[in-house]
Scaffold this motif. Structure first.
Motif, mmCIF file in Angstrom:
data_model
loop_
_atom_site.group_PDB
_atom_site.id
_atom_site.type_symbol
_atom_site.label_atom_id
_atom_site.label_comp_id
_atom_site.label_asym_id
_atom_site.label_seq_id
_atom_site.Cartn_x
_atom_site.Cartn_y
_atom_site.Cartn_z
ATOM 1 N N UNK A 235 -18.948 -2.160 -3.567
ATOM 2 C CA UNK A 235 -18.269 -3.438 -3.392
ATOM 3 C C UNK A 235 -17.834 -3.944 -4.764
ATOM 4 N N UNK A 236 -16.583 -4.309 -4.895
ATOM 5 C CA UNK A 236 -16.056 -4.734 -6.195
ATOM 6 C C UNK A 236 -15.296 -6.043 -6.058
ATOM 7 N N UNK A 237 -15.306 -6.827 -7.127
ATOM 8 C CA UNK A 237 -14.508 -8.051 -7.144
ATOM 9 C C UNK A 237 -13.037 -7.665 -7.133
ATOM 10 N N UNK A 238 -12.232 -8.428 -6.413
ATOM 11 C CA UNK A 238 -10.798 -8.105 -6.380
ATOM 12 C C UNK A 238 -10.180 -8.249 -7.765
ATOM 13 N N UNK A 239 -10.573 -9.324 -8.451
ATOM 14 C CA UNK A 239 -9.964 -9.582 -9.766
ATOM 15 C C UNK A 239 -10.982 -9.312 -10.866
ATOM 16 N N UNK A 240 -10.683 -8.309 -11.685
ATOM 17 C CA UNK A 240 -11.560 -7.988 -12.799
ATOM 18 C C UNK A 240 -10.792 -8.222 -14.100
ATOM 19 N N UNK A 241 -11.247 -9.169 -14.941
ATOM 20 C CA UNK A 241 -10.540 -9.433 -16.189
ATOM 21 C C UNK A 241 -10.448 -8.177 -17.051
ATOM 22 N N UNK A 242 -9.290 -7.954 -17.632
ATOM 23 C CA UNK A 242 -9.021 -6.752 -18.449
ATOM 24 C C UNK A 242 -9.276 -5.462 -17.680
ATOM 25 N N UNK A 243 -9.107 -5.554 -16.367
ATOM 26 C CA UNK A 243 -9.345 -4.368 -15.542
ATOM 27 C C UNK A 243 -8.439 -4.397 -14.330
ATOM 28 N N UNK A 244 -8.912 -3.779 -13.260
ATOM 29 C CA UNK A 244 -8.125 -3.704 -12.035
ATOM 30 C C UNK A 244 -8.073 -5.074 -11.351
ATOM 31 N N UNK A 245 -6.873 -5.546 -11.067
ATOM 32 C CA UNK A 245 -6.698 -6.826 -10.369
ATOM 33 C C UNK A 245 -5.985 -6.558 -9.044
ATOM 34 N N UNK A 246 -6.648 -6.904 -7.948
ATOM 35 C CA UNK A 246 -6.069 -6.702 -6.624
ATOM 36 C C UNK A 246 -5.775 -8.071 -6.020
ATOM 37 N N UNK A 247 -4.640 -8.180 -5.341
ATOM 38 C CA UNK A 247 -4.279 -9.477 -4.779
ATOM 39 C C UNK A 247 -4.123 -9.386 -3.273
ATOM 40 N N UNK A 248 -4.657 -10.378 -2.618
ATOM 41 C CA UNK A 248 -4.555 -10.447 -1.163
ATOM 42 C C UNK A 248 -3.077 -10.575 -0.788
ATOM 43 N N UNK A 249 -2.682 -9.784 0.180
ATOM 44 C CA UNK A 249 -1.279 -9.800 0.620
ATOM 45 C C UNK A 249 -0.441 -8.728 -0.053
ATOM 46 N N UNK A 250 -1.010 -8.083 -1.053
ATOM 47 C CA UNK A 250 -0.228 -7.069 -1.772
ATOM 48 C C UNK A 250 -0.826 -5.669 -1.618
ATOM 49 N N UNK A 251 -0.049 -4.693 -2.093
ATOM 50 C CA UNK A 251 -0.486 -3.302 -1.997
ATOM 51 C C UNK A 251 -1.028 -2.803 -3.333
ATOM 52 N N UNK A 252 -1.839 -1.808 -3.250
ATOM 53 C CA UNK A 252 -2.363 -1.141 -4.447
ATOM 54 C C UNK A 252 -2.784 0.264 -4.027
ATOM 55 N N UNK A 253 -3.562 0.933 -4.866
ATOM 56 C CA UNK A 253 -3.962 2.304 -4.532
ATOM 57 C C UNK A 253 -5.282 2.636 -5.190
ATOM 58 N N UNK A 254 -5.954 3.621 -4.597
ATOM 59 C CA UNK A 254 -7.225 4.060 -5.182
ATOM 60 C C UNK A 254 -7.300 5.577 -5.186
ATOM 61 N N UNK A 255 -8.227 6.071 -6.004
ATOM 62 C CA UNK A 255 -8.531 7.507 -6.038
ATOM 63 C C UNK A 255 -10.036 7.682 -5.918
ATOM 64 N N UNK A 256 -10.458 8.884 -5.538
ATOM 65 C CA UNK A 256 -11.895 9.155 -5.369
ATOM 66 C C UNK A 256 -12.269 10.459 -6.076
ATOM 67 N N UNK A 257 -13.452 10.463 -6.654
ATOM 68 C CA UNK A 257 -14.039 11.711 -7.154
ATOM 69 C C UNK A 257 -15.462 11.802 -6.626
ATOM 70 N N UNK A 258 -15.870 13.003 -6.248
ATOM 71 C CA UNK A 258 -17.238 13.217 -5.745
ATOM 72 C C UNK A 258 -17.872 14.386 -6.504
ATOM 73 N N UNK A 259 -19.131 14.182 -6.874
ATOM 74 C CA UNK A 259 -19.901 15.237 -7.551
ATOM 75 C C UNK A 259 -21.094 15.620 -6.685
ATOM 76 N N UNK A 260 -21.300 16.919 -6.482
ATOM 77 C CA UNK A 260 -22.495 17.405 -5.799
ATOM 78 C C UNK A 260 -23.461 17.876 -6.887
ATOM 79 N N UNK A 261 -24.341 16.963 -7.281
ATOM 80 C CA UNK A 261 -25.247 17.233 -8.388
ATOM 81 C C UNK A 261 -26.136 18.451 -8.161
ATOM 82 N N UNK A 262 -26.553 18.628 -6.919
ATOM 83 C CA UNK A 262 -27.423 19.760 -6.597
ATOM 84 C C UNK A 262 -26.747 21.102 -6.821
#
Lengths: 284, 376
Positions: A235-262
């Motif tokens: 869970x992340x804040x929508x608005x992060x100062x000097x970072x990712x800022x997401x606004x309600x009503x607008x579009x954005x995008x995300x990426x994912x990385x997964x590591x299998x430590x075992x």
């Protein structure tokens, strides 16, 4: 192989955000700033997005094959925070600790400068950073149980004495934390990796190998491994100062990385999304 | 991959970064004929650098018995196995593959990844000789039943595999002395250096969750002093100084003298391609085939040259200087039976007779009216 790499590079670098249909993120009436709940009611009826991953292929060392082929993602927001619920198959739970052991892990990536025209998904580049939310099973253990001591990791280990740790201190005052850690090089150098973690790190990056852990955190995470599957909520804040800022009503995008430590996955040995995943944050 | 010059294998080779040699290069020479595995170096290092939590298993300096000893377990055998069979003909460059050239397309270097149990037996194989000693056997030269001690630190390689493999570029080689360091504030403990270093001299600290390695005792080196393992070597088997490549040998430099001029000190496993900067005077009585795989085809000549030192008063003088000072010798001279070492400015720091004078004491001390004897 070089030609293929070139084509992949040009495809992803030139196109910015590949516009598939935006995933619609609906508002829920819950407080998502609280430590995330994996089985809350609000996850019901939230459509599940299947995100395909590929083995990281841009920089060495690379994984020999894809260990996490896809992640099932659900996303909700409450107007101030946005929560991602991710599920993927992992046959064993790995929290790291011992030498040569690595932790299961997942990271979410967001553009910083322009949500409509994100930088290449591969960790951003100079002056065009990305903002990462990096959960590790190891970090969650830290948050819930405290950092594993060396005696927790190796119960049968015996050491004569550690610097400034005397069985009988006599007239000496108790050693300070700093004095006890004088010979813990990473800790003494102020490396955030050596500190107690809060389940996840927020990280800024401007290209491969450039990641810097943020000192301020406005996010939370919790994961659960059961029957060969991880479910992790970030869970992340929508608005992060000097970072990712997401606004309600607008579009954005995300990426994912997964590591299998075992399976010895760590750092660039990971499965990743090769394209940004577009979403729209609905008002309702 | 860039093409870089590796003089130890006498050819250009592939490396992820371009060639960049530091202003000068930290180096240690060990005389393996003299090491007795007292482990004083190991303890000097341990008490100086690795007494903290998470470092219990770490020996940035260790001494292992060859052929059976190894720390971590079988590091040498496993690295060579990973590299695969390669050939190196005498008097020719090494045309086999280095670990960088033998790596598959996903990796920076051909490697194996040690597990925690591999690190837990630092004295494994100690004093085990090759073969059983049966009744009636006697010593032959070279020894039929043999072992020797191999002290090891980080080699602060010219082409470090740890540095090449670090995805964060948290490992750097210092311009001023070539010492290779892991930035303790940037490392994230991915362990890629632990995997890639064929000599296994990068180690992960599970307490700080970052990797660590021998720092070449840089605070001492900056002040003109040799590292703690060298200063404390009671067998006087090792000397630290600065090595130059063969095309820029500095006259009078003790390190260049032993490596390039007398050709008695060799890098170990040069075929791996890292241009390591710790050098060994091979043990002259150990099995030659074994020495060949460890030191390369120049080992025969190195042994012959070492045996000839007895006819060379200058070289003898240097051998006496080794271990006679804690300071770094930048140059040395031997004149009239006296060997002297000098610091960077050319000021004398040590002076010793090449041959110790012989004193004869009368059996009776007239002043004390007492008979002298050697019983303490």
């Amino acid at each position: 192989m070089k030609m293929i790499k070139f084509l992949i590079l040009t495809t992803f670098l030139s196109s910015g955000l590949a516009r598939a249909e935006d995933y619609s993120i609906r508002k829920v009436s819950a407080d998502l700033s609280k430590p995330p709940q994996i089985t809350a009611d609000y996850w019901q009826n939230v459509p599940e997005l299947k995100v395909d991953l590929l083995a990281q292929m841009m920089v060495k060392p690379k994984p020999a094959k894809v260990l996490t082929e896809s992640v099932k993602v659900q996303i909700v927001h409450d107007g101030k925070y946005m929560a991602f619920r991710m599920r993927w198959a992992d046959k064993e739970k790995s929290e790291a600790g011992k030498l040569g052991e690595f932790s299961d892990s997942v990271a979410l990536e967001f553009p910083v400068l322009d949500n409509a025209n994100p930088p290449p998904i591969f960790m951003g580049y100079k002056d065009n950073p990305v903002h990462l939310f990096h959960w590790r099973a190891q970090y969650q253990y830290d948050a819930e149980h405290g950092k594993k001591g060396i005696k927790d990791i190796y119960p049968n280990l015996s050491a004569d004495m550690y610097p400034n740790e005397f069985v009988n201190r006599g007239s000496l005052r108790p050693a300070t934390e700093a004095e006890l850690e004088t010979f813990s090089h990473g800790k003494a150098a102020g490396n955030p990796q050596s500190s107690l973690k809060k389940a996840l790190d927020e990280i800024m990056a401007e290209g491969f190998g450039s990641s810097v852990v943020r000192e301020d955190i406005d996010s939370a995470a919790r994961g659960e491994w059961k029957d060969g599957e991880w479910t992790v909520v970030i869970s992340r804040a929508l608005k992060r100062p000097n970072g990712s800022v997401l606004e309600v009503g607008k579009s954005a995008a995300f990426g994912i990385a997964v590591w299998q430590g075992g399976q010895d996955e760590v750092a660039s040995r990971k499965s990743i999304t090769m394209q940004w995943q577009p979403f729209k944050i609905e008002v309702k | 991959m860039a093409k870089v010059k590796n003089w130890q294998i006498q050819r250009d080779m592939e490396y992820p970064y371009t060639e960049h040699r530091p202003k000068r290069q930290w180096s240690i020479i060990f005389d393996l004929n003299k090491c007795i595995a007292c482990q004083t170096c190991t303890i000097a290092c341990k008490t100086t650098w690795t007494s903290g939590k998470g470092q219990e298993y770490m020996f940035w300096n260790n001494v292992e018995t060859k052929p059976y000893g190894s720390y971590p377990l079988a590091w040498d055998v496993r690295v060579l196995e990973t590299l695969g069979q390669q050939a190196w003909k005498a008097k020719e460059p090494y045309y086999g593959k280095t670990i960088f050239e033998a790596a598959n397309e996903n990796e920076v270097a051909a490697h194996f990844n040690p597990k925690d149990e591999d690190w837990m037996y630092p004295n494994n194989g100690e004093d085990d000789c090759l073969g059983n000693v049966s009744h009636g056997e006697h010593i032959t030269l070279p020894h039929d039943k043999w072992f020797y001690y191999l002290p090891r630190t980080c080699a602060h390689c010219t082409y470090p595999a740890c540095l090449a493999a670090c995805p964060r570029k948290a490992i750097y080689k210092r311009e001023e002395d070539g010492i290779v360091l892991i930035d303790q504030s940037r490392c994230k403990g991915y362990g890629e250096c632990v995997r890639a270093c064929p000599y296994k001299k990068s180690m992960y600290n599970p307490h700080t969750r970052v990797s660590e390695k021998c720092v070449g005792c840089y605070p001492a080196v900056e002040k003109g002093y040799q590292p703690m393992c060298v200063q404390n070597c009671i067998g006087k088997i090792r000397v630290m100084g600065f090595v130059n490549p063969p095309w820029s040998i500095r006259e009078g430099n003790p390190i260049d003298y032993l490596i390039h001029k007398k050709e008695i000190a060799l890098p170990y496993y040069p075929q791996l391609g890292l241009e390591p900067n710790i050098y060994y005077i091979p043990p002259i009585h150990a099995n030659r085939d074994y020495l060949l795989q460890m030191f390369g085809p120049k080992v025969d000549q190195a042994v012959a040259n070492y045996k000839n030192l007895k006819n060379d008063p200058v070289a003898q003088g240097l051998m006496v200087l080794i271990g006679s000072t804690d300071r770094i010798m930048h140059s040395f001279k031997v004149k009239n039976g006296i060997a002297s070492g000098y610091d960077e400015k050319g000021d004398e720091i040590v002076s010793v007779p090449v041959t110790e004078p012989l004193f004869e004491r009368a059996p009776f001390d007239k002043d004390l009216k007492a008979v002298r004897n050697n019983t303490p």
